[in-house]
Design a protein around this motif. Structure first.
Motif, PDB file in Angstrom:
ATOM      1  N   GLY B  91       0.816  -1.208   0.000  1.00  0.00           N
ATOM      2  CA  GLY B  91       0.000   0.000   0.000  1.00  0.00           C
ATOM      3  C   GLY B  91       0.845   1.251   0.000  1.00  0.00           C
ATOM      4  N   ILE B 115     -10.813   3.983   1.103  1.00  0.00           N
ATOM      5  CA  ILE B 115      -9.622   4.698   0.645  1.00  0.00           C
ATOM      6  C   ILE B 115      -8.821   5.181   1.861  1.00  0.00           C
ATOM      7  CG2 ILE B 115      -8.761   6.665  -0.675  1.00  0.00           C
ATOM      8  CD1 ILE B 115     -11.320   6.512  -2.342  1.00  0.00           C
ATOM      9  N   GLU B 117      -8.636   3.958   4.727  1.00  0.00           N
ATOM     10  CA  GLU B 117      -7.995   2.865   5.455  1.00  0.00           C
ATOM     11  C   GLU B 117      -6.520   2.703   5.066  1.00  0.00           C
ATOM     12  OE1 GLU B 117      -9.844  -1.389   6.736  1.00  0.00           O
ATOM     13  OE2 GLU B 117      -9.834  -0.882   4.630  1.00  0.00           O
ATOM     14  N   VAL B 118      -6.240   2.922   3.787  1.00  0.00           N
ATOM     15  CA  VAL B 118      -4.858   2.784   3.328  1.00  0.00           C
ATOM     16  C   VAL B 118      -3.977   3.833   3.988  1.00  0.00           C
ATOM     17  CG1 VAL B 118      -3.412   2.489   1.301  1.00  0.00           C
ATOM     18  CG2 VAL B 118      -5.874   2.199   1.095  1.00  0.00           C
ATOM     19  N   ALA B 121      -3.461   3.115   7.683  1.00  0.00           N
ATOM     20  CA  ALA B 121      -2.592   1.961   7.945  1.00  0.00           C
ATOM     21  C   ALA B 121      -1.119   2.366   7.964  1.00  0.00           C
ATOM     22  CB  ALA B 121      -2.831   0.888   6.891  1.00  0.00           C
TER      23      ALA B 121
END
Lengths: 314, 351
Positions: B91, B115, B117-118, B121
């Protein structure tokens, strides 16, 4: 979302009225004369006529239903000839007991069922999976009453750890109450946990291979986030649905469990009402239990829609 | 710092199932520089997707196993590095666009969340406002109005979903994108849009890309370099111009070109490559394409050499080794000089 809830609520009300109607007329379809049932067979014909009028049996069925229904909505369930008290009183003391045990066992069922199902699917093919799957298969084949009796035999009679039967209000003696309900709650949860576990496991395994789970992994989020954020929410809907349906099983199971453990709940009341042809409490039991099941199903539908946006469209 | 972003050496990947071993990738070597675009071409089952999954280390757990070789991505050993470290690269350094946008989005999460979430992370400290701003920006970049971020995937069309998938892949500005047939599931008009979009964003963010496809037209449009895969190995590798000028080609690549219908020549049948891809559960000695190759000779039972026929253009074939190195003796018309019978004979010799 509001439209969805209103729609389901409307459907619920229609079902509720149908339940009331059928639970009322069904009493007049079963053989036996209600007057003799209530006042005994040794009454004179004059007395019979008097009671006949008193019970409004000379009025048309629909009118009687209407009057009964109005009283019912007002919260007046009539008089119990067997217990010699108002049905309201009976329900008020017994419904909480059945709900208390039922909801506790349902919470236990849902918690352990989902937990074991998730563990088995995440550890697929490893020893955890094998142990859980074998136990779940054994559990789902054992009937409720048998587990109840077995529990009494082992823990109450042989080991003497727990009381064999009886019920004390938790407000009077919480310790004794917990000891007394432990066996019935676990017995009721035991076989259902197995079903929930199996359903959760198979749903999880289905979702875990979906493309969007691979997409989620490709984002670089942790495996923990993948399982809790993507897999479980997508796999849980059928499980919640099943837990909603289990509520019915729990209520039905209460008839057997309350008999085995001698608990004064709705199940006992129903059995006694049926055997003594006590119509009013029986009708009340049917309607009250159906209503509770109806409400639970409505809640399940709403939770369902909250989880899955696609449901809201339908 | 060197120019090399991705360096794959002698990579072999096998799938181990209960019943058999599948040799999906066999001794594959590949290099890619920062910002470069490589088209990875080959038919279904050639091992293109497996290679990509190997690079991002998302092979099915316990089934897809790297048995040999190394993958160096931006200085990290993607084969042996710890799971935690590799997860942080996914990612952020390398991201993947999957084939089917219909199924590669989570149906019960809003696209904005997916979106976001990336970003989260890879940077836990980012504020809500900042996350939201970056998501908005990314959505506008792929051509979706940002107010739609609270909608769910089922409220978007296929092309729109693929835009979301692209946004997810690019939002952390990765150094490498693995685009696994990003346009195969879309109709032709949307395909062109998608490729244009990917290429623009890639230029803007200076991202390298491996574009996996079986469509040579897509490669011609998009890629600087081309690698042709066959049965788990790269048989030809070079700059797009070198391959598309079609002077010197591996017989398999020539077959691929011949299979494209031509508008200026009248033909009743499309020219297909005879035979089938070899069974991936069997190990094969020598050239894997030999049993389908019209130019096959007894020499083909030996492992063919990697020959650099022009600057940066490699072909793995006996035809180009030794005195044939210049490739002059095998012009395009050579196919006519070799008879069908001969190729049948050589097929038997090989098998």
């Amino acid at each position: 979302m509001r439209k969805f809830i209103l729609k389901r609520l409307g459907q619920g009300i229609i079902v509720f009225m149908l339940i009331c109607f059928f639970s009322y007329i069904i009493m007049f379809l079963i053989p036996g004369d209600p007057v003799y049932a209530l006042y005994g067979a040794n009454i004179s014909p004059e007395q019979y006529q008097m009671y006949y009028k008193q019970l409004h049996l000379d009025q048309p069925l629909l009118l009687r239903f209407f009057n009964w229904f109005i009283n019912f909505l007002r919260g007046d369930f009539g008089w119990s000839s067997r217990y010699r008290c108002s049905v309201n009183e009976l329900i008020a003391t017994r419904l909480p007991i059945t709900m208390y045990i039922g909801i506790l066992s349902l919470i236990l069922t849902a918690f352990f069922g989902i937990l074991f199902g998730v563990i088995a699917s995440v550890k697929r093919g490893k020893w955890q999976d094998s142990v859980i799957t074998v136990l779940a298969n054994i559990g789902s084949t054992m009937p409720l009453f048998w587990i109840g009796v077995l529990g009494v035999y082992v823990f109450a009679i042989k080991l003497g750890w727990l009381p064999a039967s009886g019920y004390t209000s938790p407000f009077i003696d919480l310790g004794l109450n917990l000891k007394q309900i432990l066996l019935p709650v676990i017995a009721m949860a035991f076989c259902q946990v197995a079903n929930i576990t199996r359903l959760t496991r198979s749903n999880m395994l289905e979702v875990i291979n979906d493309d969007f789970v691979r997409t989620a992994r490709a984002k670089g989020i942790t495996e923990h986030e993948v399982i809790f954020g993507h897999v479980i929410p997508n796999a849980i809907s059928p499980v919640i649905n099943m837990i909603g349906m289990l509520f019915r099983v729990v209520v039905a199971g209460s008839v057997a469990i309350e008999k085995i453990f001698n608990i004064p709940g709705m199940g006992q009341l129903m059995i006694v009402s049926i055997t003594s042809k006590d119509v009013n409490p029986l009708q009340a039991c049917i309607v009250v239990i159906s209503t509770v099941v109806l409400i639970v199903n409505l809640l399940v539908d709403i939770i369902y829609a909250l989880i899955d946006p696609r449901i809201r469209l339908q | 710092m060197s120019d090399t972003l991705l360096d794959i050496k002698d990579l072999s990947i096998e799938y181990h199932t209960e019943f058999e071993k599948v040799y999906a990738v066999n001794g594959l070597s590949l290099k890619l520089n920062y910002g470069e675009t490589l088209g990875l071409v080959g038919e279904t089952g050639a091992g293109k997707t497996t290679t990509a999954l190997g690079i991002i280390r998302l092979l099915p757990d316990g089934i897809g196993i790297v048995t040999k070789g190394s993958i160096q991505l931006d200085g990290t050993d993607m084969v042996h590095e710890s799971e935690e470290k590799v997860r942080k690269l996914r990612g952020k350094t390398v991201s993947m666009i999957f084939q089917d946008p219909m199924t590669s989005l989570n149906p019960i999460k809003t696209v904005g969340d997916q979106i976001q979430e990336v970003l989260r992370a890879h940077d836990r400290s980012m504020s809500k406002a900042e996350l939201s701003r970056q998501v908005d920006e990314m959505m506008e970049m792929v051509g979706i109005p940002s107010y739609r971020k609270t909608e769910y995937p089922h409220e978007f069309s296929g092309g729109m979903k693929q835009r979301i998938v692209i946004a997810m892949a690019l939002v952390c500005e990765p150094k490498l994108i693995l685009a696994d047939e990003p346009t195969t599931a879309l109709d032709v008009t949307i395909q062109a849009q998608m490729l244009g979009l990917i290429r623009n964003l890639q230029k803007k963010l200076n991202t390298a890309m491996i574009l996996i496809t079986h469509d040579l037209g897509v490669v011609a449009n998009t890629c600087e370099k081309v690698a042709v895969m066959y049965a788990g190995e790269i048989v030809e590798n070079g700059f797009a111009e070198q391959i598309f000028c079609q002077e010197k080609l591996h017989p398999y690549t020539r077959g691929l070109f011949n299979a494209i219908p031509k508008l200026d020549v009248e033909t009743s049948r499309l020219e297909a490559i005879e035979g089938m891809v070899p069974d991936p559960t069997q190990r094969i000695e020598g050239c894997r394409f030999a049993n389908r190759c019209r130019f096959a000779t007894p020499a083909c039972s030996q492992e063919p050499p990697y020959v650099e026929v022009e600057n940066g253009h490699f072909i793995k074939c006996h035809l180009f080794s030794g005195e044939n190195r210049s490739g002059k003796t095998i012009p395009e018309t050579v196919s006519g000089s070799l008879t069908r019978e001969k190729s049948v004979v050589s097929e038997k010799e090989v098998s």
